[in-house]
Design a protein around this motif. Structure first.
Motif, PDB file in Angstrom:
ATOM      1  N   GLN A 100       0.833  -1.200   0.000  1.00 12.25           N
ATOM      2  CA  GLN A 100       0.000   0.000   0.000  1.00 12.25           C
ATOM      3  C   GLN A 100       0.870   1.254   0.000  1.00 12.25           C
ATOM      4  OE1 GLN A 100      -2.497  -0.603   3.424  1.00 12.25           O
ATOM      5  NE2 GLN A 100      -4.114  -1.604   2.249  1.00 12.25           N
ATOM      6  N   ALA A 101       1.973   1.206   0.803  1.00  9.55           N
ATOM      7  CA  ALA A 101       2.880   2.356   0.828  1.00  9.55           C
ATOM      8  C   ALA A 101       3.512   2.577  -0.540  1.00  9.55           C
ATOM      9  CB  ALA A 101       3.961   2.141   1.880  1.00  9.55           C
ATOM     10  N   GLU A 102       3.931   1.474  -1.179  1.00  6.73           N
ATOM     11  CA  GLU A 102       4.513   1.590  -2.520  1.00  6.73           C
ATOM     12  C   GLU A 102       3.487   2.101  -3.521  1.00  6.73           C
ATOM     13  OE1 GLU A 102       6.133  -2.169  -3.532  1.00  6.73           O
ATOM     14  OE2 GLU A 102       7.767  -2.068  -2.064  1.00  6.73           O
ATOM     15  N   ASP A 103       2.242   1.571  -3.394  1.00  5.75           N
ATOM     16  CA  ASP A 103       1.182   2.032  -4.296  1.00  5.75           C
ATOM     17  C   ASP A 103       0.903   3.522  -4.107  1.00  5.75           C
ATOM     18  OD1 ASP A 103       0.921  -0.448  -5.389  1.00  5.75           O
ATOM     19  OD2 ASP A 103      -0.791  -1.041  -4.166  1.00  5.75           O
ATOM     20  N   ASN A 104       0.880   3.954  -2.817  1.00  6.32           N
ATOM     21  CA  ASN A 104       0.643   5.382  -2.544  1.00  6.32           C
ATOM     22  C   ASN A 104       1.752   6.234  -3.122  1.00  6.32           C
ATOM     23  OD1 ASN A 104      -1.714   4.812  -1.169  1.00  6.32           O
ATOM     24  ND2 ASN A 104      -0.714   4.678   0.831  1.00  6.32           N
ATOM     25  N   LYS A 105       2.997   5.758  -2.949  1.00  8.47           N
ATOM     26  CA  LYS A 105       4.135   6.498  -3.487  1.00  8.47           C
ATOM     27  C   LYS A 105       4.071   6.553  -5.003  1.00  8.47           C
ATOM     28  CE  LYS A 105       9.194   6.665  -3.367  1.00  8.47           C
ATOM     29  NZ  LYS A 105      10.420   5.989  -2.861  1.00  8.47           N
ATOM     30  N   ALA A 106       3.750   5.382  -5.597  1.00  7.64           N
ATOM     31  CA  ALA A 106       3.631   5.346  -7.065  1.00  7.64           C
ATOM     32  C   ALA A 106       2.497   6.243  -7.532  1.00  7.64           C
ATOM     33  CB  ALA A 106       3.397   3.901  -7.532  1.00  7.64           C
ATOM     34  N   PHE A 107       1.393   6.253  -6.761  1.00  5.50           N
ATOM     35  CA  PHE A 107       0.255   7.103  -7.128  1.00  5.50           C
ATOM     36  C   PHE A 107       0.626   8.576  -7.065  1.00  5.50           C
ATOM     37  CE2 PHE A 107      -3.623   9.439  -5.892  1.00  5.50           C
ATOM     38  CZ  PHE A 107      -4.408   9.135  -6.992  1.00  5.50           C
ATOM     39  N   VAL A 108       1.364   8.949  -5.994  1.00  7.97           N
ATOM     40  CA  VAL A 108       1.809  10.350  -5.864  1.00  7.97           C
ATOM     41  C   VAL A 108       2.739  10.719  -7.005  1.00  7.97           C
ATOM     42  CG1 VAL A 108       3.163  11.932  -4.450  1.00  7.97           C
ATOM     43  CG2 VAL A 108       1.513  10.419  -3.372  1.00  7.97           C
ATOM     44  N   ASN A 109       3.697   9.812  -7.291  1.00  8.78           N
ATOM     45  CA  ASN A 109       4.627  10.078  -8.394  1.00  8.78           C
ATOM     46  C   ASN A 109       3.887  10.173  -9.723  1.00  8.78           C
ATOM     47  OD1 ASN A 109       6.787  10.065  -6.636  1.00  8.78           O
ATOM     48  ND2 ASN A 109       7.249   7.898  -6.940  1.00  8.78           N
ATOM     49  N   SER A 110       2.904   9.296  -9.884  1.00  5.41           N
ATOM     50  CA  SER A 110       2.114   9.316 -11.127  1.00  5.41           C
ATOM     51  C   SER A 110       1.341  10.622 -11.258  1.00  5.41           C
ATOM     52  CB  SER A 110       1.157   8.129 -11.152  1.00  5.41           C
ATOM     53  OG  SER A 110       0.320   8.172 -12.282  1.00  5.41           O
ATOM     54  N   ASN A 111       0.743  11.060 -10.141  1.00  3.57           N
ATOM     55  CA  ASN A 111       0.000  12.330 -10.175  1.00  3.57           C
ATOM     56  C   ASN A 111       0.926  13.499 -10.469  1.00  3.57           C
ATOM     57  OD1 ASN A 111      -2.443  11.165  -9.699  1.00  3.57           O
ATOM     58  ND2 ASN A 111      -2.475  11.573  -7.513  1.00  3.57           N
ATOM     59  N   GLU A 112       2.123  13.469  -9.847  1.00  5.89           N
ATOM     60  CA  GLU A 112       3.082  14.553 -10.082  1.00  5.89           C
ATOM     61  C   GLU A 112       3.514  14.577 -11.548  1.00  5.89           C
ATOM     62  OE1 GLU A 112       7.439  16.092  -8.388  1.00  5.89           O
ATOM     63  OE2 GLU A 112       6.470  14.319  -7.545  1.00  5.89           O
ATOM     64  N   TYR A 113       3.782  13.379 -12.094  1.00 11.41           N
ATOM     65  CA  TYR A 113       4.188  13.312 -13.499  1.00 11.41           C
ATOM     66  C   TYR A 113       3.062  13.796 -14.411  1.00 11.41           C
ATOM     67  CZ  TYR A 113       5.311  11.274 -18.019  1.00 11.41           C
ATOM     68  OH  TYR A 113       5.543  11.095 -19.349  1.00 11.41           O
ATOM     69  N   GLN A 114       1.810  13.365 -14.079  1.00 14.47           N
ATOM     70  CA  GLN A 114       0.679  13.801 -14.895  1.00 14.47           C
ATOM     71  C   GLN A 114       0.484  15.307 -14.809  1.00 14.47           C
ATOM     72  OE1 GLN A 114      -2.676  11.492 -13.586  1.00 14.47           O
ATOM     73  NE2 GLN A 114      -1.989   9.618 -14.576  1.00 14.47           N
ATOM     74  N   THR A 115       0.717  15.856 -13.591  1.00 17.47           N
ATOM     75  CA  THR A 115       0.584  17.308 -13.423  1.00 17.47           C
ATOM     76  C   THR A 115       1.623  18.044 -14.257  1.00 17.47           C
ATOM     77  OG1 THR A 115      -0.249  16.995 -11.176  1.00 17.47           O
ATOM     78  CG2 THR A 115       0.585  19.185 -11.746  1.00 17.47           C
ATOM     79  N   ARG A 116       2.875  17.574 -14.188  1.00 18.59           N
ATOM     80  CA  ARG A 116       3.942  18.210 -14.979  1.00 18.59           C
ATOM     81  C   ARG A 116       3.687  18.072 -16.470  1.00 18.59           C
ATOM     82  NH1 ARG A 116       9.479  16.248 -11.834  1.00 18.59           N
ATOM     83  NH2 ARG A 116       9.115  17.404  -9.898  1.00 18.59           N
ATOM     84  N   LEU A 117       3.234  16.865 -16.855  1.00 19.97           N
ATOM     85  CA  LEU A 117       2.952  16.633 -18.276  1.00 19.97           C
ATOM     86  C   LEU A 117       1.827  17.537 -18.758  1.00 19.97           C
ATOM     87  CD1 LEU A 117       3.516  14.958 -20.806  1.00 19.97           C
ATOM     88  CD2 LEU A 117       1.883  13.266 -19.983  1.00 19.97           C
ATOM     89  N   ALA A 118       0.776  17.659 -17.925  1.00 16.89           N
ATOM     90  CA  ALA A 118      -0.353  18.525 -18.297  1.00 16.89           C
ATOM     91  C   ALA A 118       0.089  19.978 -18.401  1.00 16.89           C
ATOM     92  CB  ALA A 118      -1.475  18.390 -17.258  1.00 16.89           C
ATOM     93  N   ALA A 119       0.958  20.409 -17.449  1.00 20.61           N
ATOM     94  CA  ALA A 119       1.457  21.788 -17.488  1.00 20.61           C
ATOM     95  C   ALA A 119       2.307  22.025 -18.734  1.00 20.61           C
ATOM     96  CB  ALA A 119       2.277  22.086 -16.233  1.00 20.61           C
TER      97      ALA A 119
END
Length: 304
Positions: A100-119
């Motif tokens: 779950q911790a790894e999934d949360n970290k991956a989810f945060v990283n994924s959201n950050e990447y998606q945010t940067r990509l969208a920007a």
């Protein structure tokens, strides 16, 4: 019968009685240890019955003890299984928490990447839109210059100015007066310098005549048209200024004076009431020459 005989008889009789009394015991009567006793008294029967009951109780107790031992063994086995399951459950819980911790970290990283990509996509889209708009404005600018600001009357005015100049030169020759800007008396480079000196001294009539002669000779015609346009602009003859600016940009659109030419064209349009096209020119200057003083002036005029 003598005394000894009597004694012997008594002994035999006692022995016989003894033997008769002991005969049942000899044959197992009254023996409680016998598997099938007989000849029991009532007390012995009670004792035998009690003994049998105790035997059954003992047998039953032994059986229950055996079953209890078996149950204990099963309970011990089940306890071992339960402990093993407990350990595995604990390990699984830890592994699940780690996942779950790894999934949360991956989810945060994924959201950050998606945010940067969208920007990044948004920024690129804005740049593309800006470039498209710049191309559109410049295209409209050229179309406007080519299609709207060279009328037949303006062209005829330009031709008339040339003809008037020719007539003036002809009259000067006929009267014997020397005309300094005549093509027969001065070279094109010297005439160009003379036109610039007259412009600097604000002798606009003489300077215009000089530049018209240079146009006739086809000597730096783009610059000559621009300079004439500038003088008409300073004289607030905006219609003529626009026509000369248009011709200059058509001859050479990469000249160093283009920012000034476009700004003065826009102001001339603004002064003549063509606000819509003036805005197009102002915006084109800002986009194409963003760091120029002309762009700063265009922004100021647009803000009004």
């Amino acid at each position: 019968m003598n005394k000894s005989a009597i004694n012997t008889l008594l002994i035999v009789t006692a022995l016989s009685n003894f033997l008769l009394a002991a005969e049942p015991s000899a044959f197992g009567a009254g023996d409680l240890s016998n598997p099938e006793p007989y000849g029991l008294t009532s007390n012995e029967k009670v004792i035998l019955e009690t003994k049998n009951k105790l035997k059954k109780v003992a047998q039953k107790s032994n059986s229950q003890a055996s079953e209890l031992d078996s149950l204990r063994e099963r309970i011990d086995g089940l306890q071992s299984i339960v402990e093993s399951i407990g350990r595995k459950t604990h390990n699984n819980k830890i592994n699940l928490q780690e996942l779950q911790a790894e999934d949360n970290k991956a989810f945060v990283n994924s959201n950050e990447y998606q945010t940067r990509l969208a920007a990044s996509i948004e920024e690129n889209s804005k740049k593309i839109d800006t470039l498209k708009k710049a191309l559109l404005d410049i295209s409209q600018l050229l179309d406007t210059i080519n299609a709207h600001y060279v009328t037949k009357d303006e062209y005829n005015t330009l031709v008339k100015s040339v003809n008037d100049f020719k007539e003036l030169v002809s009259k000067e020759f006929k009267t014997g007066k020397k005309f300094k800007s005549s093509s027969s008396t001065i070279s094109s480079p010297n005439l160009y310098n003379l036109a610039k000196r007259n412009y600097d001294k604000k002798y606009y009539t003489k300077s215009i005549a000089n530049y018209e002669e240079l146009i006739k000779r086809n000597y730096r015609p783009a610059r000559a048209h621009y300079m004439i346009g500038e003088m008409y602009y300073k004289r607030k003859n905006y219609a003529k200024a626009i026509s000369y600016f248009k011709k200059s940009s058509a001859l050479y659109s990469k000249a160093s004076y283009m920012p000034s030419l476009l700004l003065h064209t826009a102001i001339s349009m603004d002064k003549t009431g063509d606000k819509a096209h003036a805005k197009v020119f102002y915006k084109a200057i800002i986009i194409k020459y963003p760091k120029s003083k002309e762009a700063k002036e265009a922004k100021k005029r647009l803000s009004k």
